[in-house]
Design a protein around this motif. Structure first.
Motif, short mmCIF file in Angstrom:
data_model
loop_
_atom_site.label_atom_id
_atom_site.label_comp_id
_atom_site.label_asym_id
_atom_site.label_seq_id
_atom_site.Cartn_x
_atom_site.Cartn_y
_atom_site.Cartn_z
N GLY A 15 0.79 -1.22 0.00
CA GLY A 15 0.00 0.00 0.00
C GLY A 15 0.82 1.26 0.00
O GLY A 15 0.34 2.32 0.45
N LEU A 16 2.06 1.17 -0.45
CA LEU A 16 2.92 2.35 -0.52
C LEU A 16 2.58 3.17 -1.74
O LEU A 16 2.22 2.62 -2.79
N GLN A 17 2.81 4.48 -1.60
CA GLN A 17 2.56 5.41 -2.71
C GLN A 17 3.70 6.43 -2.79
O GLN A 17 4.33 6.74 -1.79
N GLY A 18 3.96 6.91 -3.98
CA GLY A 18 4.98 7.92 -4.19
C GLY A 18 6.36 7.32 -4.39
O GLY A 18 7.36 8.02 -4.24
N TYR A 19 6.48 6.05 -4.65
CA TYR A 19 7.78 5.42 -4.91
C TYR A 19 8.08 5.52 -6.40
O TYR A 19 7.20 5.81 -7.21
N GLN A 20 9.34 5.22 -6.75
CA GLN A 20 9.78 5.27 -8.15
C GLN A 20 10.71 4.07 -8.39
O GLN A 20 11.65 3.85 -7.61
#
Length: 437
Positions: A15-20
């Motif tokens: 559920g992580l967000q904003g990763y690349q």
């Protein structure tokens, strides 16, 4: 591409967000690494608790199995001892029962044998008495039956004789009336048979005349063919002779001309003197004319003979056609003669039968007025349908005749001189013969 996809799926699941995601590394924001560590420790703790639970359950199950096996062993030993004691008691009881049964059986058999011997002796005496009484009764009843049969037979014969006399008188009266009517019809038919006999005689004469004409035409035809062959042979021989003579005369003329040419060449011509022999030339010309006349006459004769031959062939063909027509007429006349003879024989047989019936005075059986039962009526209708159909033959025997004979035997129709069944059958057969004729 597989590792990148796997990392992407794991991060989405967490559920992580904003990763690349780069080519070889994953770039996270601040604080997301600690969140991932916390999640990892949580998962490891869960897996450790699961492993502990499984080990503890395995140990408890193992101790339970050992306890159950020991309890089962103790129970089996106790139960075996109890079963052995029970079996020993049951064996003793069964041996006692067998001894008692055998002793009681011996006593019962001894008593039964004594009773059976006494009962058999009593039964033999009683059955002998019953059989003797039954034999006496049967003898008495047989004698009574014989007396009754003779008495009833005598009474039935008397009744039958009376009925027969009455039936015979009525049948005689009725059949006499029918015979008189048939006699009148037969007299009329006899007159017609006289006319048929005259027509038969005329047809026989016509057949004889036609056969005689056929024989004459055959003889004339043979004679004409022989004469024609003789004339042809004579004309051919004459033609050959004339041709030979014509050839010989031609050769003679050629020889004479050659001789005259040779003589003219040898002798020197001084004066123009006629050397030709006029007498010889005249003779040769006359012979040539005669030969031409003979050839023309022979050609005319050949043409005449060919015309005569054609005419004779036409005449012979016409006579052949006439002969074939006469033969067909003869065959038709013969068939008509056979039919007439068959009709004459049928008429004569009917005349004889009717005369015999008219002269009959002896008593006959069975009234014609008595109605047939329904079953016999149905059987008679079936038999008449069988006669009307063309059943044919089986192994060289007529099927219809055999069926009629068997049915009449079964119905006992031959015991009476004449019945309604006979009358119907004779009428049907007569009508069928007339249709065929």
């Amino acid at each position: 591409m597989d590792e990148v996809y796997a990392c992407k799926r794991l991060l989405e699941k967490v559920g992580l967000q904003g990763y690349q995601i780069g080519k070889t590394k994953v770039f996270l924001r601040a604080g997301q690494m600690a969140e991932l560590d916390a999640r990892r420790t949580e998962i490891l703790g869960r897996s450790a608790s699961v492993i502990q639970r499984k080990i503890r359950s395995y140990m408890a199950r193992k101790s339970f199995f050992l306890l159950r096996l020991s309890a089962l062993h103790i129970q089996s030993v106790c139960r075996g001892e109890l079963a052995r004691q029970v079996y020993e008691n049951m064996r003793r009881e069964s041996s006692c029962l067998i001894i008692q049964r055998d002793f009681r059986m011996h006593l019962a058999r001894k008593a039964y044998k004594e009773l059976c011997s006494s009962a058999v002796s009593i039964q033999a005496v009683m059955r002998g008495m019953a059989v003797r009484d039954e034999l006496r009764f049967r003898r008495k009843t047989r004698a009574a039956i014989i007396i009754q049969t003779h008495c009833r037979k005598y009474l039935a014969r008397l009744h039958y004789v009376k009925l027969k006399k009455a039936a015979v008188t009525t049948q005689c009266a009725w059949r006499g009336k029918v015979a008189r009517g048939e006699l009148r019809k037969l007299k009329m038919a006899a007159r017609e048979t006289g006319a048929l006999q005259a027509a038969k005689n005329k047809l026989e004469k016509q057949v004889e005349e036609l056969t005689w004409r056929l024989q004459l035409e055959k003889r004339m035809r043979a004679d004409i063919e022989e004469a024609k062959t003789q004339e042809n042979s004579k004309l051919q021989s004459a033609l050959q002779e004339m041709q030979l003579q014509f050839k010989e005369t031609k050769e003679m003329l050629m020889m004479e001309r050659e001789a005259a040419k040779k003589a003219a060449e040898k002798v020197p011509v001084i004066h123009e003197v006629p050397v030709i022999d006029h007498a010889l030339v005249d003779k040769i010309t006359v012979e040539n004319e005669k030969l031409k006349a003979l050839v023309s006459s022979l050609e005319k004769k050949i043409g005449d003979t060919e015309k005569k031959y054609e005419e004779t062939t036409k005449m012979s063909e016409e006579r052949l056609k006439q002969a074939l027509e006469a033969e067909s007429k003869i065959i038709q006349l013969k068939t008509s003669m056979q039919r007439l003879e068959e009709k004459m024989s049928d008429m004569e047989s009917e005349n004889q039968i009717l005369r015999q019936q008219s002269l009959l005075t002896e008593p006959t059986k069975q009234l014609s007025e008595n109605p047939l039962p329904s079953v016999i009526k149905e059987n008679v209708d079936v038999l008449i349908n069988c006669i009307m159909k063309d059943i044919g033959f089986s192994q060289g025997k007529p099927v219809a005749a055999f069926t009629i004979y068997k049915c009449l035997l079964h119905w006992k129709s031959f015991e009476a001189e004449r019945t309604s069944v006979f009358d119907r059958l004779i009428q049907m057969i007569g009508s069928a013969i007339e249709v065929i004729g």
